[in-house]
Write a protein that holds these residues in place. Structure first.
Motif, PDB file in Angstrom:
ATOM      1  N   UNK A 180       0.819  -1.211   0.000  1.00  0.00           N
ATOM      2  CA  UNK A 180       0.000   0.000   0.000  1.00  0.00           C
ATOM      3  C   UNK A 180       0.852   1.259   0.000  1.00  0.00           C
ATOM      4  N   UNK A 181       1.994   1.229   0.666  1.00  0.00           N
ATOM      5  CA  UNK A 181       2.874   2.400   0.631  1.00  0.00           C
ATOM      6  C   UNK A 181       3.538   2.545  -0.749  1.00  0.00           C
ATOM      7  N   UNK A 182       3.876   1.433  -1.390  1.00  0.00           N
ATOM      8  CA  UNK A 182       4.400   1.522  -2.753  1.00  0.00           C
ATOM      9  C   UNK A 182       3.345   2.124  -3.671  1.00  0.00           C
ATOM     10  N   UNK A 183       2.109   1.679  -3.524  1.00  0.00           N
ATOM     11  CA  UNK A 183       0.999   2.240  -4.302  1.00  0.00           C
ATOM     12  C   UNK A 183       0.891   3.744  -4.106  1.00  0.00           C
ATOM     13  N   UNK A 184       0.949   4.168  -2.873  1.00  0.00           N
ATOM     14  CA  UNK A 184       0.839   5.602  -2.572  1.00  0.00           C
ATOM     15  C   UNK A 184       2.018   6.376  -3.166  1.00  0.00           C
ATOM     16  N   UNK A 185       3.197   5.771  -3.122  1.00  0.00           N
ATOM     17  CA  UNK A 185       4.393   6.420  -3.684  1.00  0.00           C
ATOM     18  C   UNK A 185       4.262   6.557  -5.202  1.00  0.00           C
ATOM     19  N   UNK A 186       3.743   5.522  -5.867  1.00  0.00           N
ATOM     20  CA  UNK A 186       3.540   5.599  -7.305  1.00  0.00           C
ATOM     21  C   UNK A 186       2.515   6.669  -7.655  1.00  0.00           C
ATOM     22  N   UNK A 187       1.450   6.781  -6.876  1.00  0.00           N
ATOM     23  CA  UNK A 187       0.456   7.829  -7.129  1.00  0.00           C
ATOM     24  C   UNK A 187       1.098   9.212  -7.101  1.00  0.00           C
ATOM     25  N   UNK A 188       1.960   9.426  -6.111  1.00  0.00           N
ATOM     26  CA  UNK A 188       2.582  10.738  -5.959  1.00  0.00           C
ATOM     27  C   UNK A 188       3.701  10.963  -6.977  1.00  0.00           C
ATOM     28  N   UNK A 214       3.783   9.686 -10.058  1.00  0.00           N
ATOM     29  CA  UNK A 214       3.263   9.665 -11.427  1.00  0.00           C
ATOM     30  C   UNK A 214       1.940  10.422 -11.466  1.00  0.00           C
ATOM     31  N   UNK A 215       1.978  11.741 -11.231  1.00  0.00           N
ATOM     32  CA  UNK A 215       0.740  12.512 -11.080  1.00  0.00           C
ATOM     33  C   UNK A 215      -0.113  12.572 -12.336  1.00  0.00           C
ATOM     34  N   UNK A 254      -1.377  -2.776 -16.673  1.00  0.00           N
ATOM     35  CA  UNK A 254      -1.451  -1.497 -17.376  1.00  0.00           C
ATOM     36  C   UNK A 254      -2.174  -1.663 -18.709  1.00  0.00           C
ATOM     37  N   UNK A 255      -3.070  -0.730 -19.001  1.00  0.00           N
ATOM     38  CA  UNK A 255      -3.768  -0.751 -20.269  1.00  0.00           C
ATOM     39  C   UNK A 255      -4.432   0.588 -20.542  1.00  0.00           C
ATOM     40  N   UNK A 256      -4.974   0.768 -21.746  1.00  0.00           N
ATOM     41  CA  UNK A 256      -5.246  -0.315 -22.695  1.00  0.00           C
ATOM     42  C   UNK A 256      -4.089  -0.573 -23.651  1.00  0.00           C
ATOM     43  N   UNK A 257      -3.875  -1.848 -23.917  1.00  0.00           N
ATOM     44  CA  UNK A 257      -2.912  -2.266 -24.937  1.00  0.00           C
ATOM     45  C   UNK A 257      -3.378  -3.603 -25.508  1.00  0.00           C
ATOM     46  N   UNK A 258      -3.490  -3.714 -26.826  1.00  0.00           N
ATOM     47  CA  UNK A 258      -3.869  -5.004 -27.407  1.00  0.00           C
ATOM     48  C   UNK A 258      -2.826  -6.067 -27.088  1.00  0.00           C
ATOM     49  N   UNK A 259      -3.271  -7.296 -26.907  1.00  0.00           N
ATOM     50  CA  UNK A 259      -2.321  -8.390 -26.709  1.00  0.00           C
ATOM     51  C   UNK A 259      -1.585  -8.662 -28.017  1.00  0.00           C
ATOM     52  N   UNK A 260      -0.307  -8.970 -27.889  1.00  0.00           N
ATOM     53  CA  UNK A 260       0.527  -9.173 -29.063  1.00  0.00           C
ATOM     54  C   UNK A 260       1.072  -7.897 -29.652  1.00  0.00           C
ATOM     55  N   UNK A 261       0.834  -6.768 -28.974  1.00  0.00           N
ATOM     56  CA  UNK A 261       1.277  -5.451 -29.436  1.00  0.00           C
ATOM     57  C   UNK A 261       1.990  -4.753 -28.284  1.00  0.00           C
ATOM     58  N   UNK A 262       3.006  -3.958 -28.591  1.00  0.00           N
ATOM     59  CA  UNK A 262       3.616  -3.102 -27.576  1.00  0.00           C
ATOM     60  C   UNK A 262       3.435  -1.651 -28.010  1.00  0.00           C
ATOM     61  N   UNK A 263       2.858  -0.842 -27.130  1.00  0.00           N
ATOM     62  CA  UNK A 263       2.680   0.590 -27.358  1.00  0.00           C
ATOM     63  C   UNK A 263       3.701   1.335 -26.512  1.00  0.00           C
ATOM     64  N   UNK A 264       4.374   2.300 -27.116  1.00  0.00           N
ATOM     65  CA  UNK A 264       5.476   2.973 -26.421  1.00  0.00           C
ATOM     66  C   UNK A 264       5.003   3.690 -25.160  1.00  0.00           C
ATOM     67  N   UNK A 265       3.808   4.300 -25.203  1.00  0.00           N
ATOM     68  CA  UNK A 265       3.336   5.023 -24.015  1.00  0.00           C
ATOM     69  C   UNK A 265       3.034   4.066 -22.866  1.00  0.00           C
ATOM     70  N   UNK A 266       2.484   2.899 -23.187  1.00  0.00           N
ATOM     71  CA  UNK A 266       2.183   1.914 -22.147  1.00  0.00           C
ATOM     72  C   UNK A 266       3.472   1.301 -21.616  1.00  0.00           C
ATOM     73  N   UNK A 267       4.404   0.998 -22.510  1.00  0.00           N
ATOM     74  CA  UNK A 267       5.699   0.476 -22.082  1.00  0.00           C
ATOM     75  C   UNK A 267       6.403   1.467 -21.159  1.00  0.00           C
ATOM     76  N   UNK A 268       6.402   2.737 -21.544  1.00  0.00           N
ATOM     77  CA  UNK A 268       7.058   3.766 -20.730  1.00  0.00           C
ATOM     78  C   UNK A 268       6.401   3.890 -19.364  1.00  0.00           C
ATOM     79  N   UNK A 269       5.068   3.812 -19.324  1.00  0.00           N
ATOM     80  CA  UNK A 269       4.352   3.862 -18.052  1.00  0.00           C
ATOM     81  C   UNK A 269       4.783   2.713 -17.145  1.00  0.00           C
ATOM     82  N   UNK A 270       4.913   1.506 -17.727  1.00  0.00           N
ATOM     83  CA  UNK A 270       5.350   0.352 -16.945  1.00  0.00           C
ATOM     84  C   UNK A 270       6.790   0.525 -16.475  1.00  0.00           C
ATOM     85  N   UNK A 271       7.640   0.980 -17.360  1.00  0.00           N
ATOM     86  CA  UNK A 271       9.047   1.193 -17.008  1.00  0.00           C
ATOM     87  C   UNK A 271       9.184   2.183 -15.859  1.00  0.00           C
ATOM     88  N   UNK A 272       8.422   3.258 -15.916  1.00  0.00           N
ATOM     89  CA  UNK A 272       8.454   4.252 -14.839  1.00  0.00           C
ATOM     90  C   UNK A 272       7.907   3.669 -13.537  1.00  0.00           C
TER      91      UNK A 272
END
Length: 315
Positions: free
Chosen positions: A138-146, A148-149, A180-198
């Motif tokens: 829960x603290x990790x969740x709260x840290x991610x919220x803050x 990634x505004x 994380x989504x939306x992203x079609x399966x079998x596809x990588x979207x740069x914005x979704x990938x970047x969100x996951x990386x962050x």
């Protein structure tokens, strides 16, 4: 009066896993990148981070799974059942992962597992966990919220005992999936990938801060506790789907659904209303991979939970 602080053990070992579903490509490529640019196990004085490709056979084939859903293979019953030459690959693989990262429920298990997933639903970034009182998660969740505004970050709670928890993240002492989504399966979207990386980097930053002795102040967080799944309307004889998610509901994950609001639209054009007894928050709306599981969407209650201040335990 001074607020109570909960002192917790060091998170010495963390696992970042991807490719549990072989066609959810943000996690697949993030793990590949980590394995390419870093050692398989990164170690410093504060934490050891292991990077794992969970289902390499499914990744190679570009499929969710080869024989059975790996992310349903981590209950105590499945992990302890007997095997043979005909045992599905994913069940065999779950034993290997349990040996590598667990054993589940033991003192030898890694301290934290972060398992990476994509959804076709419009859910933003979600942490999914089996606990509503795991202060680390829960603290990790709260840290991610803050941290990634500009990103919608939410916490989904599946209310199951650990013995019945079926996903890979349940093997660790603490664990969650990042979905994380939306992203079609079998596809990588740069914005979704970047969100996951962050999200992964912020999670690892939090672990380093916690292990270095930083105190994280308590407070209130909102979480979504799953109540039930809703299937598509089906023909009584053939069991074929006869309706799709209504266009007024599609892509409105975590928007409150009230009784008598549109839920489905039949293929003949009729609107079917939500007839539940109370409003709920829908999520995983029209998730592609859940057609085979008979799930059109899931419904949750939003709850406000008070989390305590936490800090590394004093020696």
């Amino acid at each position: 009066m001074e607020a109570k602080v909960v002192y917790l053990p060091k998170l010495s070992r963390v696992a970042v896993c991807g490719g549990t579903h072989g066609n959810e490509l943000s996690g697949v490529y993030l793990v590949r990148e980590r394995l390419k640019t870093r050692k398989k196990v990164e170690e410093d004085e504060l934490v050891s981070v292991m990077t794992v490709m969970s289902n390499p056979r499914a990744v190679q084939q570009g499929r969710r799974y080869t024989e059975t859903d790996l992310n349903r293979c981590f209950t105590h019953a499945t992990l302890s059942s007997s095997t043979s030459d005909k045992t599905p690959y994913e069940i065999v693989r779950s034993r290997e992962l349990n040996s590598q990262l667990g054993p589940k429920g033991s003192s030898k298990a890694v301290d934290l597992i972060c398992d990476l997933h994509n959804t076709t639903a419009n859910m933003g970034l979600c942490l999914i966990s089996y606990s509503d009182c795991d202060w680390i998660c829960l603290h990790i969740f709260r840290y991610l919220q803050r941290s990634m505004p500009d990103t919608p970050v939410r916490y989904i709670h599946f209310d199951l005992p650990i013995s019945e928890a079926y996903s890979l993240d349940s093997v660790g002492k603490h664990g969650f999936a990042i979905e994380i989504g939306p992203q079609p399966h079998g596809v990588v979207r740069s914005n979704i990938y970047t969100m996951m990386q962050q999200g992964v980097q912020h999670m690892l930053d939090w672990v380093h801060l916690f292990n270095s002795g930083t105190q994280f102040e308590g407070g209130a967080v909102d979480l979504y506790t799953m109540v039930k799944n809703v299937d598509y309307p089906r023909d009584r004889e053939t069991h074929n789907i006869i309706a799709a998610v209504h266009p007024q509901l599609q892509d409105r994950d975590f928007c409150l659904l009230h009784p008598n609001e549109p839920l489905f639209q039949t293929f003949s054009g009729e609107t079917m209303m939500y007839k539940g007894p109370e409003p709920f928050y829908p999520f995983f709306i029209n998730e592609c991979a859940y057609y085979e599981k008979g799930i059109a969407l899931s419904l949750a209650r939003r709850r406000n939970v008070e989390i305590p201040s936490i800090q590394l335990e004093r020696k």
